[in-house]
Design a protein around this motif. Structure first.
Motif, PDB file in Angstrom:
ATOM      1  N   GLY A   1       0.833  -0.669  -0.195  1.00  0.00           N
ATOM      2  CA  GLY A   1      -0.018  -0.043   0.144  1.00  0.00           C
ATOM      3  C   GLY A   1       1.104   1.166  -0.738  1.00  0.00           C
ATOM      4  O   GLY A   1       1.932   1.927  -0.402  1.00  0.00           O
ATOM      5  N   THR A   2       0.268   2.420   0.845  1.00  0.00           N
ATOM      6  CA  THR A   2       0.956   3.571   0.557  1.00  0.00           C
ATOM      7  C   THR A   2       2.052   3.689   1.634  1.00  0.00           C
ATOM      8  O   THR A   2       2.733   4.245   1.371  1.00  0.00           O
ATOM      9  N   THR A   3       2.693   2.491   2.262  1.00  0.00           N
ATOM     10  CA  THR A   3       3.573   3.251   3.336  1.00  0.00           C
ATOM     11  C   THR A   3       5.356   2.481   2.321  1.00  0.00           C
ATOM     12  O   THR A   3       5.942   2.688   3.040  1.00  0.00           O
ATOM     13  N   LYS A   4       4.588   2.284   1.171  1.00  0.00           N
ATOM     14  CA  LYS A   4       5.797   2.046   0.277  1.00  0.00           C
ATOM     15  C   LYS A   4       6.423   3.332   0.151  1.00  0.00           C
ATOM     16  O   LYS A   4       7.595   3.497  -0.544  1.00  0.00           O
ATOM     17  N   VAL A   5       5.521   3.768   0.204  1.00  0.00           N
ATOM     18  CA  VAL A   5       6.799   5.562  -0.529  1.00  0.00           C
ATOM     19  C   VAL A   5       6.002   6.780   1.025  1.00  0.00           C
ATOM     20  O   VAL A   5       6.628   7.604   1.037  1.00  0.00           O
ATOM     21  N   TYR A   6       5.802   5.815   2.158  1.00  0.00           N
ATOM     22  CA  TYR A   6       5.656   6.715   3.334  1.00  0.00           C
ATOM     23  C   TYR A   6       7.266   7.637   3.991  1.00  0.00           C
ATOM     24  O   TYR A   6       7.448   6.430   3.670  1.00  0.00           O
ATOM     25  N   GLY A   7       7.061   7.976   4.735  1.00  0.00           N
ATOM     26  CA  GLY A   7       8.645   8.758   5.531  1.00  0.00           C
ATOM     27  C   GLY A   7       8.729   8.128   6.466  1.00  0.00           C
ATOM     28  O   GLY A   7      10.020   8.144   7.337  1.00  0.00           O
ATOM     29  N   ALA A   8       8.161   6.654   7.383  1.00  0.00           N
ATOM     30  CA  ALA A   8       8.308   5.537   7.799  1.00  0.00           C
ATOM     31  C   ALA A   8       8.628   6.244   9.212  1.00  0.00           C
ATOM     32  O   ALA A   8       8.923   5.948  10.175  1.00  0.00           O
ATOM     33  N   SER A   9       7.211   7.335   9.898  1.00  0.00           N
ATOM     34  CA  SER A   9       7.275   7.960  10.957  1.00  0.00           C
ATOM     35  C   SER A   9       6.555   6.797  11.821  1.00  0.00           C
ATOM     36  O   SER A   9       4.942   7.059  11.485  1.00  0.00           O
ATOM     37  N   LEU A  10       6.822   6.714  13.169  1.00  0.00           N
ATOM     38  CA  LEU A  10       5.458   6.252  13.174  1.00  0.00           C
ATOM     39  C   LEU A  10       5.842   6.125  14.897  1.00  0.00           C
ATOM     40  O   LEU A  10       6.068   5.211  15.750  1.00  0.00           O
ATOM     41  N   PRO A  11       4.883   7.529  14.726  1.00  0.00           N
ATOM     42  CA  PRO A  11       5.044   7.540  16.567  1.00  0.00           C
ATOM     43  C   PRO A  11       3.556   7.027  16.929  1.00  0.00           C
ATOM     44  O   PRO A  11       2.587   6.732  16.262  1.00  0.00           O
ATOM     45  N   ARG A  12       3.739   6.856  18.157  1.00  0.00           N
ATOM     46  CA  ARG A  12       2.403   6.549  18.970  1.00  0.00           C
ATOM     47  C   ARG A  12       1.666   7.973  19.153  1.00  0.00           C
ATOM     48  O   ARG A  12       1.802   8.277  19.293  1.00  0.00           O
ATOM     49  N   LEU A  13       0.107   7.656  19.064  1.00  0.00           N
ATOM     50  CA  LEU A  13      -0.979   8.483  20.051  1.00  0.00           C
ATOM     51  C   LEU A  13       0.095   8.980  21.318  1.00  0.00           C
ATOM     52  O   LEU A  13       0.042   8.110  22.124  1.00  0.00           O
ATOM     53  N   ARG A  14      -0.821  10.306  21.705  1.00  0.00           N
ATOM     54  CA  ARG A  14      -0.656  10.631  23.233  1.00  0.00           C
ATOM     55  C   ARG A  14      -1.947   9.995  23.236  1.00  0.00           C
ATOM     56  O   ARG A  14      -3.080  10.044  23.149  1.00  0.00           O
TER      57      ARG A  14
END
Length: 518
Positions: A98-111
């Motif tokens: 999917g779109t994760t192929k081009v995402y920026g790999a930023s993987l924070p949790r919600l607060r």
């Protein structure tokens, strides 16, 4: 059918048939679908993942700004429309992963506060049907699965953790380390950006300048294909059907059970059957599929007795901020290592929640030209050579009138008008002030529009009350017993950080629930 499940059959289905049977069908191979498949891989259930696209090739053009941005080489989504008549190509990518192929790999949790009702300048962000603590173990597992690098103890909004990050933070380039100190001198609390990249011992990441918006040529980005789907496909119970577009879900006469999935594979009509169907097409396309699947038992769309399928679409308020110091060049190649959340919640720095600031991958003139086509490339190149580049995110609040509609032929039309824009404008001003104080006198900003659909959520909202939600807290339809929708559509609110890790965590939680297996 032994055609795809027999011993020694390939994990990517080559067998041509008009019917495929499984125990669980997962429609979509992005963050939600791939992770559900991974969660089910050890159960023995026959899991068939269905992807409308194919594999994104690893090739030299993966790292070419001209190919990626100038030519749009990997943008393969169909045209969407707004209700105002604007045609646009969304930031959707139909590939395995999917779109994760081009995402920026930023993987924070919600607060933790994101799971509660929060008052904003332009309205209230609603509470979730479960608390952060219920998702925390799955956040921890998601970080391990997607190899997240980070460090706690620096972000004033960071949520409680059951353990440390699986990998240490990505080190700053010298210019970014200097910027971090200048921001701390302002009383701010910059922290290492949570990143999913392969920098462990023996890892393949080369810290290149082509992460945001680019495919990874060396497979070092923690995308859904690399981290979840490929490991799942190494088990004998998971198969992948590519180039297969799902057009409709059909139910029994009562409307309580999905009986068949109608699709087209390489131009041929095919039928899929399973005891459980998991829809993970992305919040917009999942809603569109349910709307296309209307029948006599569900006249307004499948699982839409609440009338909320497709409604409450949220896309985030997104802006790019370029801070330019004409006196000094920025030699950083991989600059995406820092974030600031001092404006995320009401507190000492802001009376209202504003949002998140995070460094983005180094901006390329070819990408800038798409927004500023009349500016000479030489000028854009000079600006980029002297800039530090930020991505700013503010929460988009749910509104029922913001929705996904079906256009002619079942295509996608969006009626979306962002809510909470005042907060985002203030975040942009705070970001500009922050960078001017840090020694960057020239600040340029660009606001993203409806075509930036990478953070879509809210269209199949989860909740306890069937009259006010589409799904239960485990993403199971209130109305259709064997239907799950596992993507950003379940979000009751959009928060103000990247949604991918939360989608992954919820996919693990749903995949482990006892209801998902027949």
């Amino acid at each position: 059918m032994t055609g795809i499940w027999g011993p020694g059959t390939p994990p990517v289905v080559r067998h041509d048939a008009t019917r495929y049977d499984a125990d669980v069908i997962v429609i979509g191979s992005g963050a939600g679908g791939a992770t559900v498949a991974w969660a089910l891989a050890g159960t023995g259930a026959r899991v068939l993942v269905v992807e409308r696209g194919g594999f994104l090739p690893r090739e030299e053009a993966n790292w070419s700004p001209e190919a990626v941005f100038g030519d749009g080489r990997y943008r393969n989504a169909e045209t969407w429309h707004t209700t105002g008549g604007k045609a646009f190509t969304p930031a959707a990518h139909y590939y395995v992963g999917g779109t994760t192929k081009v995402y920026g790999a930023s993987l924070p949790r919600l607060r933790e506060s994101d799971f509660d009702a929060v008052e904003h300048l332009d309205g209230t962000s609603p509470s979730w049907p479960f608390e952060y603590a219920e998702l925390e173990p799955f956040y921890a597992e998601a970080e391990r699965l997607y190899r997240v690098h980070g460090q706690d103890g620096h972000d004033p909004t960071e949520p409680a953790r059951s353990g440390p990050y699986p990998h240490p933070p990505v080190a700053h380039a010298p210019r970014i380390a200097e910027l971090e100190q200048r921001l701390r001198a302002q009383g701010l609390h910059p922290h290492p950006l949570e990143l999913g990249v392969d920098l462990a011992d023996g890892g393949t990441c080369v810290r290149c300048g082509t992460c945001d918006g680019f495919p990874c040529r060396v497979g070092a980005k923690s995308d859904a294909e690399t981290r979840a789907l490929r490991p799942a496909l190494r088990t004998p119970s998971v198969r992948l059907l590519t180039h297969t577009y799902v057009s409709r879900l059909r139910t029994d006469p009562s409307g309580r059970t999905v009986t068949t999935v109608e699709a087209t594979r390489n131009g041929q009509r095919v039928t899929l059957t399973a005891g459980t169907v998991v829809v993970s097409c992305g919040a917009v396309n999942s809603a569109a599929l349910l709307l296309r699947s209307a029948n006599s038992a569900h006249p307004a769309g499948l699982a839409n007795g609440s009338g909320l399928v497709g409604r409450n679409l949220m896309l985030h308020h997104n802006s790019m901020l370029m801070a330019v110091d004409p006196r000094h060049r920025n030699p950083a190649v991989f600059q995406k290592t820092l974030a600031v959340n001092d404006f995320y919640r009401a507190g000492a720095h802001t009376p209202h929640p504003l949002g998140n600031l995070q460094l983005m991958g180094k901006v390329h003139p070819a990408a800038m030209a798409t927004a500023h086509p009349r500016v000479p490339r030489r000028v854009l190149g000079e600006l980029a050579a002297h800039s530090v580049d930020w991505w700013l995110i503010s929460e988009d609040l749910p509104r029922p009138d913001n929705r996904v509609l079906l256009g002619p032929g079942g295509g996608v039309t969006l009626d979306w008008h962002p809510v909470n824009a005042r907060a985002h404008r203030r975040l942009v001003r705070e970001g500009a002030r922050m960078m001017r104080r840090a020694g960057y006198p020239l600040v340029l900003t660009h606001r993203m529009g409806v075509e930036h659909t990478g953070h879509q959520c809210g269209t199949t909202v989860a909740g306890h009350d069937p009259a006010r939600s589409v799904l239960d807290p485990y993403c199971r339809s209130h109305e259709v017993s064997n239907l799950f929708v596992v993507d950003g559509g379940f979000f009751p609110s959009s928060a103000a950080v990247n949604p991918t890790l939360t989608i992954v965590a919820q996919a693990l939680r749903a995949g482990r629930s006892t209801a998902i297996l027949p």
